[in-house]
Write a protein that holds these residues in place. Structure first.
Motif, PDB file in Angstrom:
ATOM      1  N   TYR A 216       0.822  -1.215   0.000  1.00 31.92           N
ATOM      2  CA  TYR A 216       0.000   0.000   0.000  1.00 31.92           C
ATOM      3  C   TYR A 216       0.850   1.256   0.000  1.00 31.92           C
ATOM      4  O   TYR A 216       0.557   2.233  -0.695  1.00 31.92           O
ATOM      5  CB  TYR A 216      -0.929  -0.013   1.216  1.00 31.92           C
ATOM      6  N   THR A 217       1.941   1.248   0.788  1.00 32.83           N
ATOM      7  CA  THR A 217       2.801   2.430   0.889  1.00 32.83           C
ATOM      8  C   THR A 217       3.999   2.376  -0.054  1.00 32.83           C
ATOM      9  O   THR A 217       4.747   3.348  -0.148  1.00 32.83           O
ATOM     10  CB  THR A 217       3.333   2.583   2.322  1.00 32.83           C
TER      11      THR A 217
ATOM     12  N   GLY B 133       4.199   7.562  -5.192  1.00 30.48           N
ATOM     13  CA  GLY B 133       3.679   7.431  -6.549  1.00 30.48           C
ATOM     14  C   GLY B 133       2.719   6.290  -6.778  1.00 30.48           C
ATOM     15  O   GLY B 133       2.339   6.016  -7.923  1.00 30.48           O
ATOM     16  N   ARG B 134       2.275   5.633  -5.717  1.00 33.56           N
ATOM     17  CA  ARG B 134       1.334   4.532  -5.918  1.00 33.56           C
ATOM     18  C   ARG B 134      -0.056   5.050  -6.279  1.00 33.56           C
ATOM     19  O   ARG B 134      -0.772   4.449  -7.075  1.00 33.56           O
ATOM     20  CB  ARG B 134       1.251   3.672  -4.655  1.00 33.56           C
ATOM     21  N   ILE B 135      -0.446   6.159  -5.678  1.00 33.79           N
ATOM     22  CA  ILE B 135      -1.736   6.789  -5.961  1.00 33.79           C
ATOM     23  C   ILE B 135      -1.514   8.283  -6.126  1.00 33.79           C
ATOM     24  O   ILE B 135      -0.490   8.821  -5.696  1.00 33.79           O
ATOM     25  CB  ILE B 135      -2.772   6.537  -4.835  1.00 33.79           C
ATOM     26  N   ASP B 136      -2.482   8.965  -6.751  1.00 34.89           N
ATOM     27  CA  ASP B 136      -2.406  10.420  -6.826  1.00 34.89           C
ATOM     28  C   ASP B 136      -3.356  11.020  -5.793  1.00 34.89           C
ATOM     29  O   ASP B 136      -3.998  10.292  -5.020  1.00 34.89           O
ATOM     30  CB  ASP B 136      -2.677  10.926  -8.245  1.00 34.89           C
ATOM     31  N   LEU B 137      -3.462  12.341  -5.777  1.00 29.97           N
ATOM     32  CA  LEU B 137      -4.219  13.001  -4.721  1.00 29.97           C
ATOM     33  C   LEU B 137      -5.725  12.697  -4.760  1.00 29.97           C
ATOM     34  O   LEU B 137      -6.323  12.430  -3.714  1.00 29.97           O
ATOM     35  CB  LEU B 137      -3.967  14.509  -4.775  1.00 29.97           C
ATOM     36  N   PRO B 138      -6.387  12.716  -5.929  1.00 25.52           N
ATOM     37  CA  PRO B 138      -7.808  12.350  -5.930  1.00 25.52           C
ATOM     38  C   PRO B 138      -8.054  10.927  -5.414  1.00 25.52           C
ATOM     39  O   PRO B 138      -9.052  10.678  -4.742  1.00 25.52           O
ATOM     40  CB  PRO B 138      -8.200  12.478  -7.411  1.00 25.52           C
ATOM     41  N   GLN B 139      -7.150  10.011  -5.710  1.00 27.95           N
ATOM     42  CA  GLN B 139      -7.303   8.645  -5.202  1.00 27.95           C
ATOM     43  C   GLN B 139      -7.129   8.608  -3.689  1.00 27.95           C
ATOM     44  O   GLN B 139      -7.856   7.900  -2.996  1.00 27.95           O
ATOM     45  CB  GLN B 139      -6.284   7.728  -5.874  1.00 27.95           C
ATOM     46  N   ALA B 140      -6.178   9.386  -3.172  1.00 26.30           N
ATOM     47  CA  ALA B 140      -5.975   9.446  -1.728  1.00 26.30           C
ATOM     48  C   ALA B 140      -7.209  10.021  -1.033  1.00 26.30           C
ATOM     49  O   ALA B 140      -7.666   9.492  -0.012  1.00 26.30           O
ATOM     50  CB  ALA B 140      -4.748  10.297  -1.400  1.00 26.30           C
ATOM     51  N   GLU B 141      -7.778  11.086  -1.587  1.00 24.47           N
ATOM     52  CA  GLU B 141      -8.978  11.677  -1.005  1.00 24.47           C
ATOM     53  C   GLU B 141     -10.154  10.715  -1.071  1.00 24.47           C
ATOM     54  O   GLU B 141     -10.994  10.669  -0.170  1.00 24.47           O
ATOM     55  CB  GLU B 141      -9.299  12.986  -1.720  1.00 24.47           C
ATOM     56  N   ALA B 142     -10.194   9.922  -2.138  1.00 27.96           N
ATOM     57  CA  ALA B 142     -11.280   8.946  -2.279  1.00 27.96           C
ATOM     58  C   ALA B 142     -11.177   7.848  -1.233  1.00 27.96           C
ATOM     59  O   ALA B 142     -12.200   7.298  -0.805  1.00 27.96           O
ATOM     60  CB  ALA B 142     -11.268   8.344  -3.679  1.00 27.96           C
TER      61      ALA B 142
END
Length: 456
Positions: free
Chosen positions: A80-81, A125-134
């Motif tokens: 995940y991280t 770089g695994r996720i971007d900001l919209p994915q993190a907020e989701a």
């Protein structure tokens, strides 16, 4: 935040349960679990294979047992991280969790800040900001619709849409910048037409995305529906009927509700916050006055107001007073107490959509629910399964990017200089980058991730 040290936090909510999970992430994760984990059937440490669950005893530095646990090691970068991760599945005791955390912290493992695991996933770089907020939205989802929307965004649906905009703008920017080296030549008319056409199509698509915000917000945050009317008209009874339980106190005495009573419920699959208010009337009671003031303030921000009237009585001065407070806000009239006999009202009252119910016997409430859902969903049928906006930050930033693109199209049609044209495109890219996190400030990142729970 330090991204190079090893962090730990409970990954399960506080409380008593059968199992608690403690998550460790960072370069010392494997060393830590080998040091404190005694596998079943072996006097030595476990030879951990990634993604395999091991049973054994967690021990402290003096080899004293702490708890019987299951442990799993997950090797970077496929975690995940993107760092090494270890999860310890222990018994669901707050005391056990506290003891394990204290043990690990004494071995140079830091307690994670809220959202730090997801922050590391973003920074690595695994996720971007919209994915993190989701991810945060997914954890807080309280309806199937909000869950599905958050899951779609966590999988990158919105990110792919925004990145497609970025690619198109960059393509136009590269073309224009290539012409800057030829200031004596004008852009070929056919190229101007092609660029303008592409940007106008992008704008049209961005407009649809912006229009989805209200619907997306309702799916995630829920709609606020206010029940108002004069005292003793049946607001609390209707609240109970819509909830399907006796949540509000109902008596024959006027003025029972003195403050706002807010409850969550799903209406036709849409998350809704029902707010029962103090009866709207002029009064000398200081407590009731405060309740009326709070009700008036809530009306200004409600997505829908249900104005209740007593169908067994003529419209009174108090009813007119309540109606005046609703002027300018989306309002349905609910004629309550139809069980007391036929009402003398026409098809509509106050020129507003009107519904007849008996809150006491739960009659007519199904039709009211369908009408409420239909009103709140609006033109969502046209949206279908398309990407939705649900974060105010995304909406505001996309509006600014859209304005830069509008400026660009106008300047292009007016034949303005290439420097001005490229400035507007770069400005649009800057705003879109704030959505994806490419151009986001550290303060904004701190603000976003601080709203996460510990352990995520």
């Amino acid at each position: 935040m330090n991204l190079k040290d090893t962090i730990v936090a409970p990954a399960t909510a506080a409380g008593t349960g059968s199992i608690d999970i403690i998550r460790i992430s960072g370069p010392d994760s494997l060393r830590i679990i080998k040091k404190y984990f005694q596998p079943t059937g072996s006097p030595g440490s476990a030879d951990f294979v990634s993604r395999r669950l091991y049973h054994g005893m967690l021990i402290d530095s003096e080899k004293n047992p702490v708890d019987e646990v299951m442990a799993v090691y997950m090797a970077s970068p496929h975690t995940y991280t993107c760092d090494d991760i270890v999860e310890i599945h222990c018994h669901g005791s707050r005391q056990i969790v506290k003891q394990i955390l204290a043990l690990l912290q004494r071995d140079n493992v830091r307690l994670a800040a809220p959202g730090e695991f997801t922050y590391r996933a973003f920074m690595n770089g695994r996720i971007d900001l919209p994915q993190a907020e989701a991810v945060a939205r997914l954890i807080r989802s309280h309806s199937d619709s909000s869950r599905r929307l958050a899951l779609s965004q966590a999988s990158g649906a919105l990110s792919r849409k925004i990145n497609a905009y970025v690619d198109q703008i960059k393509e136009a920017l590269v073309f224009l910048e290539a012409w800057i080296d030829f200031p004596e030549e004008d852009l070929p008319p056919e190229d101007v037409s092609i660029i303008a056409d592409k940007m106008e199509k992008l704008l049209a698509d961005a407009d649809l995305l912006c229009q989805s915000y209200d619907y997306g917000r309702l799916q995630t945050e829920g709609a606020s529906i206010l029940l108002v009317g004069r005292p003793n008209v049946g607001k609390s009874s209707l609240l109970n009927a819509l909830l399907g339980e006796n949540r509000a106190i109902v008596t024959s005495l006027a003025g029972t509700t003195r403050d706002l009573l807010e409850e969550g419920v799903s209406i036709e699959g849409l998350p809704v916050r029902l707010v029962d208010t103090a009866g709207l009337r002029e009064t000398e009671d200081p407590v009731e006055i405060e309740g009326v003031l709070r009700a008036k303030n809530k009306i200004e921000h409600a997505d829908l107001v249900l104005l209740l009237l007593d169908s067994s009585r003529d419209v009174s001065e108090a009813d007119n007073y309540a109606y005046q407070q609703c002027v300018g806000r989306p309002t349905f009239v609910v004629l309550n107490k139809i069980d007391l006999g036929e009402d003398a009202f026409g098809a509509t009252v106050f020129d507003l959509p009107t519904f007849r119910v008996s809150a006491k016997f739960d009659r007519g409430t199904d039709r009211l629910k369908k009408a409420v859902s239909s009103f709140l969903m609006g033109d969502s049928g046209a949206i279908g399964d398309s990407v939705l906006l649900s974060e105010r930050r995304h909406f505001d930033t996309l509006i600014r990017a859209r304005q830069s693109l509008l400026n660009f199209v106008g300047l292009l049609e007016e034949g303005e200089t290439l420097d001005l044209l490229t400035f507007e495109l770069r400005d649009a890219l800057l705003h879109l980058g704030q959505i994806t996190g490419e151009t986001t400030t550290e303060d904004l990142l701190d603000d976003i991730f601080s709203g996460f729970c510990i352990g995520k």
